[in-house]
Design a protein around this motif. Structure first.
Motif, PDB file in Angstrom:
ATOM      1  N   GLN A 112       0.983  -1.156  -0.006  1.00 19.72           N
ATOM      2  CA  GLN A 112       0.007   0.076   0.052  1.00 19.72           C
ATOM      3  C   GLN A 112       0.872   1.322  -0.007  1.00 19.72           C
ATOM      4  OE1 GLN A 112      -3.179   0.147  -0.304  1.00 19.72           O
ATOM      5  NE2 GLN A 112      -4.345   0.192   1.752  1.00 19.72           N
ATOM      6  N   ALA A 113       2.017   1.451   0.808  1.00 18.31           N
ATOM      7  CA  ALA A 113       2.700   2.627   1.071  1.00 18.31           C
ATOM      8  C   ALA A 113       3.666   2.754   0.126  1.00 18.31           C
ATOM      9  CB  ALA A 113       3.262   2.469   2.524  1.00 18.31           C
ATOM     10  N   THR A 114       4.084   1.725  -0.647  1.00 21.43           N
ATOM     11  CA  THR A 114       5.249   1.963  -1.358  1.00 21.43           C
ATOM     12  C   THR A 114       5.596   2.971  -2.527  1.00 21.43           C
ATOM     13  OG1 THR A 114       6.833   0.675  -2.963  1.00 21.43           O
ATOM     14  CG2 THR A 114       4.344  -0.037  -3.034  1.00 21.43           C
ATOM     15  N   THR A 115       6.175   3.296  -3.192  1.00 23.86           N
ATOM     16  CA  THR A 115       6.376   4.401  -4.417  1.00 23.86           C
ATOM     17  C   THR A 115       6.160   3.202  -5.657  1.00 23.86           C
ATOM     18  OG1 THR A 115       8.847   3.973  -4.443  1.00 23.86           O
ATOM     19  CG2 THR A 115       7.924   6.090  -3.353  1.00 23.86           C
ATOM     20  N   HIS A 116       6.433   1.969  -5.374  1.00 25.22           N
ATOM     21  CA  HIS A 116       6.167   1.127  -6.653  1.00 25.22           C
ATOM     22  C   HIS A 116       4.718   1.086  -7.265  1.00 25.22           C
ATOM     23  CE1 HIS A 116       5.941  -3.033  -7.986  1.00 25.22           C
ATOM     24  NE2 HIS A 116       7.127  -2.856  -8.908  1.00 25.22           N
ATOM     25  N   PRO A 117       4.547   0.844  -8.610  1.00 24.69           N
ATOM     26  CA  PRO A 117       3.425   0.769  -9.238  1.00 24.69           C
ATOM     27  C   PRO A 117       2.455  -0.711  -9.088  1.00 24.69           C
ATOM     28  CG  PRO A 117       4.965   0.742 -10.854  1.00 24.69           C
ATOM     29  CD  PRO A 117       5.702   0.825  -9.634  1.00 24.69           C
ATOM     30  N   CYS A 118       2.315  -1.112  -7.798  1.00 24.42           N
ATOM     31  CA  CYS A 118       1.849  -2.289  -7.670  1.00 24.42           C
ATOM     32  C   CYS A 118       0.388  -2.341  -7.120  1.00 24.42           C
ATOM     33  CB  CYS A 118       2.624  -3.286  -6.711  1.00 24.42           C
ATOM     34  SG  CYS A 118       2.940  -2.502  -5.002  1.00 24.42           S
ATOM     35  N   ALA A 119      -0.272  -3.506  -7.354  1.00 25.63           N
ATOM     36  CA  ALA A 119      -2.017  -3.348  -7.003  1.00 25.63           C
ATOM     37  C   ALA A 119      -2.074  -4.724  -6.885  1.00 25.63           C
ATOM     38  CB  ALA A 119      -2.851  -2.860  -7.975  1.00 25.63           C
ATOM     39  N   PRO A 120      -3.113  -5.107  -5.881  1.00 25.46           N
ATOM     40  CA  PRO A 120      -3.542  -6.574  -5.840  1.00 25.46           C
ATOM     41  C   PRO A 120      -4.131  -7.063  -6.980  1.00 25.46           C
ATOM     42  CG  PRO A 120      -3.957  -5.408  -3.564  1.00 25.46           C
ATOM     43  CD  PRO A 120      -3.692  -4.266  -4.844  1.00 25.46           C
ATOM     44  N   LEU A 121      -3.470  -8.016  -7.465  1.00 24.16           N
ATOM     45  CA  LEU A 121      -4.079  -8.787  -8.729  1.00 24.16           C
ATOM     46  C   LEU A 121      -4.925  -9.880  -8.187  1.00 24.16           C
ATOM     47  CD1 LEU A 121      -4.778  -9.662 -11.602  1.00 24.16           C
ATOM     48  CD2 LEU A 121      -2.450 -10.681 -11.751  1.00 24.16           C
ATOM     49  N   LEU A 122      -6.162  -9.972  -8.420  1.00 27.72           N
ATOM     50  CA  LEU A 122      -7.316 -11.225  -8.213  1.00 27.72           C
ATOM     51  C   LEU A 122      -6.968 -12.173  -9.407  1.00 27.72           C
ATOM     52  CD1 LEU A 122      -7.738  -9.195  -5.902  1.00 27.72           C
ATOM     53  CD2 LEU A 122     -10.266  -9.680  -6.184  1.00 27.72           C
ATOM     54  N   ILE A 123      -6.839 -13.306  -8.999  1.00 26.01           N
ATOM     55  CA  ILE A 123      -7.129 -14.487  -9.976  1.00 26.01           C
ATOM     56  C   ILE A 123      -8.197 -15.543  -9.285  1.00 26.01           C
ATOM     57  CG2 ILE A 123      -5.969 -16.070 -11.454  1.00 26.01           C
ATOM     58  CD1 ILE A 123      -3.337 -14.728 -11.139  1.00 26.01           C
ATOM     59  N   VAL A 124      -9.328 -15.526 -10.188  1.00 29.55           N
ATOM     60  CA  VAL A 124     -10.516 -16.294  -9.493  1.00 29.55           C
ATOM     61  C   VAL A 124     -10.317 -17.842 -10.289  1.00 29.55           C
ATOM     62  CG1 VAL A 124     -12.826 -16.384  -8.899  1.00 29.55           C
ATOM     63  CG2 VAL A 124     -11.740 -14.269  -8.915  1.00 29.55           C
ATOM     64  N   ASN A 125     -10.465 -18.753  -9.434  1.00 32.45           N
ATOM     65  CA  ASN A 125     -10.622 -20.057 -10.265  1.00 32.45           C
ATOM     66  C   ASN A 125     -11.599 -20.830  -9.485  1.00 32.45           C
ATOM     67  OD1 ASN A 125      -7.191 -19.882 -10.059  1.00 32.45           O
ATOM     68  ND2 ASN A 125      -7.919 -21.254 -11.562  1.00 32.45           N
ATOM     69  N   GLY A 126     -12.167 -21.801 -10.527  1.00 36.70           N
ATOM     70  CA  GLY A 126     -13.170 -22.586  -9.799  1.00 36.70           C
ATOM     71  C   GLY A 126     -14.686 -22.352 -10.578  1.00 36.70           C
ATOM     72  N   PRO A 127     -15.702 -23.218 -10.093  1.00 32.92           N
ATOM     73  CA  PRO A 127     -17.072 -23.115 -10.649  1.00 32.92           C
ATOM     74  C   PRO A 127     -17.546 -21.763 -10.438  1.00 32.92           C
ATOM     75  CG  PRO A 127     -16.869 -24.938  -9.103  1.00 32.92           C
ATOM     76  CD  PRO A 127     -15.405 -24.216  -9.243  1.00 32.92           C
ATOM     77  N   ILE A 128     -17.203 -21.075  -9.294  1.00 28.91           N
ATOM     78  CA  ILE A 128     -17.832 -19.848  -9.155  1.00 28.91           C
ATOM     79  C   ILE A 128     -17.387 -18.634  -9.803  1.00 28.91           C
ATOM     80  CG2 ILE A 128     -17.931 -17.987  -7.282  1.00 28.91           C
ATOM     81  CD1 ILE A 128     -18.309 -19.998  -5.105  1.00 28.91           C
ATOM     82  N   ALA A 129     -16.021 -19.011 -10.547  1.00 27.13           N
ATOM     83  CA  ALA A 129     -15.675 -17.809 -11.485  1.00 27.13           C
ATOM     84  C   ALA A 129     -16.709 -17.928 -12.690  1.00 27.13           C
ATOM     85  CB  ALA A 129     -14.062 -18.199 -11.725  1.00 27.13           C
ATOM     86  N   ARG A 130     -16.799 -18.940 -13.098  1.00 28.16           N
ATOM     87  CA  ARG A 130     -17.860 -19.319 -14.298  1.00 28.16           C
ATOM     88  C   ARG A 130     -18.973 -18.763 -13.957  1.00 28.16           C
ATOM     89  NH1 ARG A 130     -14.238 -23.498 -14.272  1.00 28.16           N
ATOM     90  NH2 ARG A 130     -15.581 -25.104 -13.205  1.00 28.16           N
ATOM     91  N   GLU A 131     -19.792 -19.216 -12.757  1.00 25.57           N
ATOM     92  CA  GLU A 131     -20.874 -18.688 -12.246  1.00 25.57           C
ATOM     93  C   GLU A 131     -21.297 -17.235 -12.242  1.00 25.57           C
ATOM     94  OE1 GLU A 131     -21.942 -20.284  -8.656  1.00 25.57           O
ATOM     95  OE2 GLU A 131     -23.926 -19.648  -8.506  1.00 25.57           O
ATOM     96  N   LEU A 132     -20.054 -16.408 -11.810  1.00 24.70           N
ATOM     97  CA  LEU A 132     -20.249 -15.100 -11.884  1.00 24.70           C
ATOM     98  C   LEU A 132     -20.007 -14.347 -13.225  1.00 24.70           C
ATOM     99  CD1 LEU A 132     -18.796 -14.409  -8.200  1.00 24.70           C
ATOM    100  CD2 LEU A 132     -21.219 -14.586  -9.202  1.00 24.70           C
ATOM    101  N   ASN A 133     -19.523 -15.429 -14.183  1.00 27.18           N
ATOM    102  CA  ASN A 133     -19.198 -14.697 -15.657  1.00 27.18           C
ATOM    103  C   ASN A 133     -17.893 -13.706 -15.395  1.00 27.18           C
ATOM    104  OD1 ASN A 133     -19.626 -14.596 -18.312  1.00 27.18           O
ATOM    105  ND2 ASN A 133     -21.055 -12.724 -18.059  1.00 27.18           N
ATOM    106  N   ILE A 134     -17.029 -14.158 -14.595  1.00 26.94           N
ATOM    107  CA  ILE A 134     -15.754 -13.286 -14.325  1.00 26.94           C
ATOM    108  C   ILE A 134     -14.806 -13.818 -15.924  1.00 26.94           C
ATOM    109  CG2 ILE A 134     -13.720 -12.881 -13.173  1.00 26.94           C
ATOM    110  CD1 ILE A 134     -15.172 -13.798 -10.545  1.00 26.94           C
TER     111      ILE A 134
END
Lengths: 372, 97
Positions: A112-134
């Protein structure tokens, strides 16, 4: 406090606005609660509806979000998810991702605090990913799919409003990155010739998961020419070995960078057909994604690498990551001869959480989590 | 349609800091033990050296314990903190770029 209604009656938990979308957005902008895009007004009715997919007590924190260490209670998360435009069905994914980000090994304080350009990347797996149309296919990292856009946005608003990651105060990114607005995809399991990310990380195929990675935006690997797995991996290694990414500062003690390689399905098919399993890919990239020490400036050599490598020659090949097993591999995207390399913050560990009931049982369908 | 909307505040209050008891030691101002904690940012060592030299100009310094974090992005280890606590009356920490 027992009652949600009583909580809403507290003076610090509500704000009044003119009943006009522009007035609401102006107010939220003025208070610093917005990412700059228009928000959905978080009325008590909408927030209650968001909580209809949460079987956890509304005031029981999922975690504390650094650097402010504000309590990520379901009610606060639901407010931010409403603002982001989430459907209530998406809320369990948001909760699981926040739970993962609050794992100390993720090192959210520094991310959060860094000067670096990072962000939390979310990778969703499994049946719920398909159910939610991600979206796991065409333009998965881009615009166009409500689930990707709003789940990722809910995470950003949470990092700001609960974690205190406001630009210039808690979030000191020098330039930031567009991925800080929203950064959420599903893995393209249907076109993944290898074991999926979540199976590899110890979950079964009926369990849906969210993996969070403290990541830079994607860096493209354009390879329309290679017709062999080795050819594609050579191009991937070439994209990985840059002097300016955080992962290569792996002289630091106690850090094991986990850069991410995401193959497009066409590249994945070619690499797989050439006999490359994930282990062999990791070994290849560990050996070939290296930068000669002489590519760095003298000041960087002196201050960063001499401490670790002593008087080694400038031809010394410095690996991007310390151990082959640390490389993360997934398959995302649609047709086309592209893959992406995603460097990370470096001092962070990817964390995976099952999308679960409050008692820890994995939910097989999102509807299993509907409580009223 | 109402003229006003009631909206919920998305912001969480900051966590209350944990209470920490102040140290009871009484440093000998004629024999001050200084600790330096370099967070491993570029030039932090230069900044700390300048600060400690300035302290030495103003006070009588008996010893300087200089330690470095393994990574700027992760906390100092308990071992480093314990050593500084054991060997120092005053610890300077700094970051730089």
């Amino acid at each position: 406090m027992n009652s949600l209604e009583a909580w809403i009656e507290q003076p610090d938990t509500t704000v009044r606005s003119g009943n006009d979308i522009k007035k609401v957005n102006r107010l939220f902008q003025q208070r610093g609660w917005s990412d700059g895009l228009p928000i959905i007004p978080p009325t008590p009715e909408r927030v209650r509806e968001m909580l209809s997919y949460c079987d956890r007590p509304w005031d029981l924190p999922v975690g504390k979000v650094a650097p402010r260490y504000g309590e990520a209670t379901p009610i606060r998360l639901a407010i931010n998810a409403v603002m982001a435009g989430c459907e209530p069905e998406y809320f369990p994914v948001v909760m699981a991702a926040v739970d993962a980000m609050c794992d100390p090994a993720f090192n959210l304080y520094a991310l959060q605090a860094t000067t670096h350009p990072c962000a939390p990347l979310l990778i969703v797996n499994g049946p719920i990913a398909r159910e939610l149309n991600i979206n796991a296919g065409i333009n998965a990292f881009g615009q166009g799919r409500q689930a990707n856009s709003t789940i990722g946005r809910a995470i950003r608003l949470t990092l700001m409003n609960i974690g205190g990651g406001y630009p210039g105060a808690g979030d000191m990114a020098t330039q930031g990155a567009p991925s800080k607005f929203s950064y959420c995809v599903a893995e393209n399991e249907a076109e993944n010739p290898w074991t999926s990310l979540s199976l590899e990380r110890g979950f079964d195929q009926n369990t849906s998961t969210v993996t969070v990675v403290g990541a830079e935006p994607p860096h493209n690997v354009n390879d329309h020419a290679s017709s062999t797995g080795t050819g594609i991996l050579k191009m991937v290694a070439g994209t990985m070995r840059t002097t300016g990414n955080n992962d290569i500062y792996n002289y630091q003690e106690g850090t094991y960078p986990q850069p991410l390689v995401i193959f497009g399905p066409e590249h994945a098919k070619t690499v797989y057909a050439d006999g490359y399993g994930k282990e062999k890919i990791r070994e290849y990239l560990f050996e070939h994604a290296r930068v000669p020490m002489g590519e760095f400036s003298q000041e960087n050599i002196d201050s960063r690498f001499r401490r670790k490598y002593g008087d080694a020659p400038l031809e010394l090949l410095i690996p991007i990551f310390k151990r082959p097993e640390d490389l993360l591999i997934a398959v995302v995207g649609g047709p086309g001869k592209h893959s992406v390399v995603i460097p990370t913050f470096g001092a962070t560990k990817a964390i995976t959480r099952a999308i679960s009931h409050a008692d820890g049982r994995p939910a097989h369908l999102i509807s299993d989590l509907k409580v009223n | 349609m109402s003229d006003e909307l009631l909206l919920l505040v998305p912001e969480a209050p900051a966590a209350e800091p944990e209470a920490v008891s102040a140290g009871q030691r009484k440093p000998d101002v004629n024999a001050l033990r200084i600790g330096l904690l370099d967070n491993s940012k570029a030039n932090a060592d230069h900044l700390l050296r300048m600060l400690s030299e300035h302290v030495a100009d103003e006070m009588r310094v008996k010893s300087v314990t200089s330690l470095r974090k393994g990574s700027v992005a992760i906390p100092a280890t308990a071992q480093v903190l314990d050593q500084l606590a054991h060997e120092s009356d005053l610890v300077l920490s700094a970051m730089a770029d």
